[in-house]
Motif scaffolding. Structure first.
Motif, PDB file in Angstrom:
ATOM      1  N   SER A 117       1.625   3.013   5.360  1.00  0.00           N
ATOM      2  CA  SER A 117       2.921   3.684   5.287  1.00  0.00           C
ATOM      3  C   SER A 117       3.163   4.444   6.576  1.00  0.00           C
ATOM      4  CB  SER A 117       2.969   4.647   4.097  1.00  0.00           C
ATOM      5  OG  SER A 117       4.188   5.392   4.098  1.00  0.00           O
ATOM      6  N   GLN A 118       4.428   4.576   6.931  1.00  0.00           N
ATOM      7  CA  GLN A 118       4.837   5.392   8.072  1.00  0.00           C
ATOM      8  C   GLN A 118       5.218   6.801   7.648  1.00  0.00           C
ATOM      9  OE1 GLN A 118       5.581   4.440  11.510  1.00  0.00           O
ATOM     10  NE2 GLN A 118       4.772   2.381  11.341  1.00  0.00           N
ATOM     11  N   GLU A 119       5.163   7.078   6.354  1.00  0.00           N
ATOM     12  CA  GLU A 119       5.630   8.354   5.815  1.00  0.00           C
ATOM     13  C   GLU A 119       4.484   9.353   5.682  1.00  0.00           C
ATOM     14  OE1 GLU A 119       8.609   9.213   5.371  1.00  0.00           O
ATOM     15  OE2 GLU A 119       9.709   7.327   5.368  1.00  0.00           O
ATOM     16  N   ALA A 120       4.628  10.514   6.322  1.00  0.00           N
ATOM     17  CA  ALA A 120       3.612  11.555   6.178  1.00  0.00           C
ATOM     18  C   ALA A 120       3.413  11.926   4.714  1.00  0.00           C
ATOM     19  CB  ALA A 120       4.009  12.779   6.985  1.00  0.00           C
ATOM     20  N   ALA A 121       4.482  11.891   3.932  1.00  0.00           N
ATOM     21  CA  ALA A 121       4.374  12.241   2.514  1.00  0.00           C
ATOM     22  C   ALA A 121       3.387  11.342   1.781  1.00  0.00           C
ATOM     23  CB  ALA A 121       5.745  12.171   1.853  1.00  0.00           C
ATOM     24  N   ALA A 122       3.239  10.103   2.238  1.00  0.00           N
ATOM     25  CA  ALA A 122       2.270   9.200   1.612  1.00  0.00           C
ATOM     26  C   ALA A 122       0.842   9.658   1.879  1.00  0.00           C
ATOM     27  CB  ALA A 122       2.475   7.776   2.114  1.00  0.00           C
ATOM     28  N   GLY A 123       0.597  10.218   3.065  1.00  0.00           N
ATOM     29  CA  GLY A 123      -0.729  10.766   3.341  1.00  0.00           C
ATOM     30  C   GLY A 123      -1.033  11.966   2.478  1.00  0.00           C
ATOM     31  N   MET A 129       2.872   8.058  -5.822  1.00  0.00           N
ATOM     32  CA  MET A 129       1.853   7.063  -5.520  1.00  0.00           C
ATOM     33  C   MET A 129       0.905   6.902  -6.706  1.00  0.00           C
ATOM     34  SD  MET A 129      -0.830   7.167  -2.297  1.00  0.00           S
ATOM     35  CE  MET A 129       0.443   6.861  -1.066  1.00  0.00           C
ATOM     36  N   THR A 130       0.488   5.660  -6.956  1.00  0.00           N
ATOM     37  CA  THR A 130      -0.502   5.379  -7.994  1.00  0.00           C
ATOM     38  C   THR A 130      -1.910   5.542  -7.434  1.00  0.00           C
ATOM     39  OG1 THR A 130      -0.649   3.023  -7.468  1.00  0.00           O
ATOM     40  CG2 THR A 130       1.085   3.704  -9.019  1.00  0.00           C
ATOM     41  N   HIS A 131      -2.904   5.431  -8.314  1.00  0.00           N
ATOM     42  CA  HIS A 131      -4.294   5.633  -7.887  1.00  0.00           C
ATOM     43  C   HIS A 131      -4.763   4.577  -6.887  1.00  0.00           C
ATOM     44  CE1 HIS A 131      -4.875   2.512 -10.921  1.00  0.00           C
ATOM     45  NE2 HIS A 131      -6.051   2.279 -10.375  1.00  0.00           N
ATOM     46  N   ASP A 132      -4.107   3.406  -6.857  1.00  0.00           N
ATOM     47  CA  ASP A 132      -4.473   2.367  -5.889  1.00  0.00           C
ATOM     48  C   ASP A 132      -3.537   2.383  -4.674  1.00  0.00           C
ATOM     49  OD1 ASP A 132      -2.246   1.466  -7.186  1.00  0.00           O
ATOM     50  OD2 ASP A 132      -3.074  -0.491  -7.731  1.00  0.00           O
ATOM     51  N   PHE A 133      -2.898   3.523  -4.431  1.00  0.00           N
ATOM     52  CA  PHE A 133      -2.109   3.808  -3.234  1.00  0.00           C
ATOM     53  C   PHE A 133      -0.781   3.047  -3.175  1.00  0.00           C
ATOM     54  CE2 PHE A 133      -6.646   4.109  -1.709  1.00  0.00           C
ATOM     55  CZ  PHE A 133      -6.741   5.476  -1.938  1.00  0.00           C
ATOM     56  N   GLU A 134      -0.334   2.528  -4.302  1.00  0.00           N
ATOM     57  CA  GLU A 134       0.977   1.887  -4.325  1.00  0.00           C
ATOM     58  C   GLU A 134       2.063   2.961  -4.398  1.00  0.00           C
ATOM     59  OE1 GLU A 134       3.786  -1.068  -7.052  1.00  0.00           O
ATOM     60  OE2 GLU A 134       1.760  -0.544  -7.714  1.00  0.00           O
ATOM     61  N   ILE A 135       3.029   2.892  -3.500  1.00  0.00           N
ATOM     62  CA  ILE A 135       4.160   3.816  -3.501  1.00  0.00           C
ATOM     63  C   ILE A 135       5.214   3.269  -4.458  1.00  0.00           C
ATOM     64  CG2 ILE A 135       6.001   4.832  -2.119  1.00  0.00           C
ATOM     65  CD1 ILE A 135       4.088   4.698   0.285  1.00  0.00           C
TER      66      ILE A 135
END
Length: 424
Positions: free
Chosen positions: A403-409, A20-26
């Motif tokens: 996102s639906q992905e826990a990894a994104a959190g 993920m980037t600093h602006d939350f882009e996966i």
């Protein structure tokens, strides 16, 4: 280019990772199933192999020199004993394993405060007491601690969210004195830091194995449930996230902690706020008891959410409820059953939505902010009829989950850690 943070989620069936980037882009995702490596969910070697595979899959998609931080989440309440070098010494006890030693549980019950999240036979505290008798044990770790420890090169730290069910006091922010009265040697417990805290730079051997800089920060993670909430982008008091999986799980961001054991409610401290909520025994598993996935989809297509059935269902497979009420004898209400299967399904969807509304109302009654927005996770979130019923019942804006992905959190926590060390 911009610094990248990687979040790793280790679940019951496999591992997932996102960059993920600093602006939350996966910008990259990877996954690996435990079954690819033998499938035993109790084998830490298989946990690690799945994590390695998921992480390598992400790294293959990005410039590795731009990876600056990694954080890990895993199943809450899964523990294992390790020696001084971090080597597992016994088969882990999983999140839903129950400790059957009545005398041990009685020692906990005699001293544990009512508001603690460490009640019950599945608590991390009960499992820690079991593991302290393992020969050579140096620390008792949560699943996420062990994975992060492999990356950091030491096994002495946990986060406030994983520690909660092991007895950690999130108000005073310490292991409380009463834990020693249970007979547990508190030297076995790891130190506790806030999620998003920088722990250590990556161990040199791990940097070499993954082709990463030795300056990559390992950041304290969280539980899978908290990570799933963070992944949605919910970040203001009153933001709610409902997971419509096999069970109905509610989480609400609050400006104050809510502890109400009589209603199955406790709170995680996270990002300067509190995450309160609970899980009902109702949910998708009740629907699946009566209908297949294809049948639910077909029947839902014919449901008009604007015309209520007038039935007052409380969908449960068997008696017993844990939130928004706690009653082991709470009865299912699934009668009278309509002759039309679509109406029967609709009445169950209405009933589960009523439980959801009662849950958020209960949190507000206990001091949490009123629900102001809703984001949804899980298979049920893709059902348009159910969504329409819930929108009418809850009366708040329904927002898309980032996102639906826990990894994104967990990647969001890694970004917080980068900010803390001035790397963003």
């Amino acid at each position: 280019m911009t610094p990248l943070a990687i979040g790793i989620d280790l679940g019951t069936s496999g591992a997932r990772a996102v960059a993920m980037t600093h602006d939350f882009e996966i910008v990259a995702q990877g996954a690996a199933k435990l079954s690819d490596f033998g499938g035993n969910p109790r084998d830490p070697k298989i946990w690690w192999q799945a994590v390695e595979a998921a992480l390598n899959a992400v790294l293959a998609q990005v410039d590795r020199t731009w990876v600056h931080a990694i954080a890990v989440d895993a199943t809450s309440g899964t523990l294992l004993p390790v020696d001084a070098e971090g080597a597992p010494l016994a088969e882990p006890l999983m999140y839903d394993d129950k400790v059957g030693d009545a005398a041990l549980l009685a020692r906990i019950a005699a001293v544990i405060p009512a508001e603690s999240a460490a009640h019950g036979a599945t608590s991390g505290l009960a499992k820690a007491l079991v593991f302290q008798d393992v020969a050579g044990v140096a620390k008792v770790l949560h699943q996420a601690d062990w994975i992060a420890g492999r990356l950091a090169g030491h096994f002495r730290t946990t986060d406030e969210n994983n520690a909660l069910k092991t007895g950690y006091d999130p108000i005073d922010r310490r292991w409380p004195d009463w834990i020693a009265a249970t007979g547990l040697s508190t030297t076995l417990l790891p130190r506790v830091v806030a999620p998003g805290t920088p722990l250590e730079t990556i161990a040199p051997d791990m940097a070499g194995a993954f082709g990463l800089s030795e300056e990559v920060e390992i950041i304290a993670g969280t539980t899978d449930g908290c990570a799933s909430f963070l992944a949605t982008g919910a970040d203001r008091p009153g933001d709610g996230v409902t997971a419509l999986g096999s069970t109905l799980t509610l989480k609400l961001l609050s400006d104050r902690p809510i502890f109400a054991p009589d209603f199955g409610i406790y709170s995680h401290r996270i990002n300067g706020t509190w995450l309160a909520g609970g899980a009902s025994n109702s949910g998708g598993k009740v629907l699946a008891h009566f209908f297949s996935t294809d049948e639910i989809s077909r029947l839902s297509a014919g449901i008009d959410a604007n015309v209520p059935t007038g039935l007052d269902f409380y969908p449960l497979i068997e008696p017993g409820e844990r939130f928004p009420v706690i009653d082991p004898a709470w009865p299912p209400r699934l009668d009278p059953r309509p002759t039309d299967d679509a109406d029967f399904l609709k009445a169950m969807l209405e009933g589960i939505s009523a439980i959801e509304k009662l849950g958020y109302d209960r949190l507000a009654e206990l001091g949490a902010p009123p629900l102001r927005s809703m984001r949804s996770l899980g298979g049920g979130a893709t059902n348009p009829a159910w969504t329409a019923i819930r929108e009418m019942r809850l009366g708040v804006p329904f927002l898309p989950a980032h996102s639906q992905e826990a990894a994104a959190g967990t990647a969001r926590l890694a970004l917080i850690g980068l900010e803390a060390v001035g790397d963003l």
